[in-house]
Write a protein that holds these residues in place. Sequence first.
Motif: not given
Length: 158
Positions: A99-100, A102-108, A111-112, A154
Motif C-alpha cells: 500500500r505504501r 503504491a502511493k509512493a510510486f504512483g501505481t495501484t 500492480d504492486e 527502483r
Amino acid sequence: MARRRSANKVWLDSSRGGAGADARGDRLVRRSARFFKVLKLAGVELSLSLVRDAEIRQLNALWRRKDEATDVLSFPAGEMPGPGRRVLGDVVISLETARRAAKAFGTTLDDELDLYLAHGLLHLLGYEHHTRPAAREMEALERKLLGRPSMLSRSDEL
C-alpha cells in the motif's frame, strides 16, 4: 499409458494481512495461475501468505538478518521426493508495504502485489538479482509475467 501431471495449486493464507487481504489474496491466486501458464509450469504447488509489516519484519530479521519490513520474501522448498505436485515454496507479501509503495510510486495496489508475486515466484524458481546480468534476466521475466515494465531497479540493490 501417459501419466498426467496434477493441476497447479496455490495455498493462500490471508488471515494475517489485515483489511482487504482476503479479496487481494483471492486475486493473487488467480494471477498466479496466469504466471504459471506464462512460465509453462505444470504440476506445481505454491504457498502464498499476505501479512502485515510486523510479521514480515520478524521473518526478514530471522532469515536475512535485516531488522526491517520488506515487500516480499521467498522461501524455496527444495527438492521433494515422490509423486505429485512439485512444491515450489512460500511467498510472503506485506500488504502494508504494498500500500505504501503504491502511493509512493504512483501505481495501484494490484500492480504492486502483482510485482511482488512475480518477483517472489521467480526467486522460488532460482532467479536472483545479485549481478547486473542476473538482474536483467530476472527483470525481463518479470516484464513478461506482468505485461509491462518491471520496477525491480527502483528498490533493489545489486
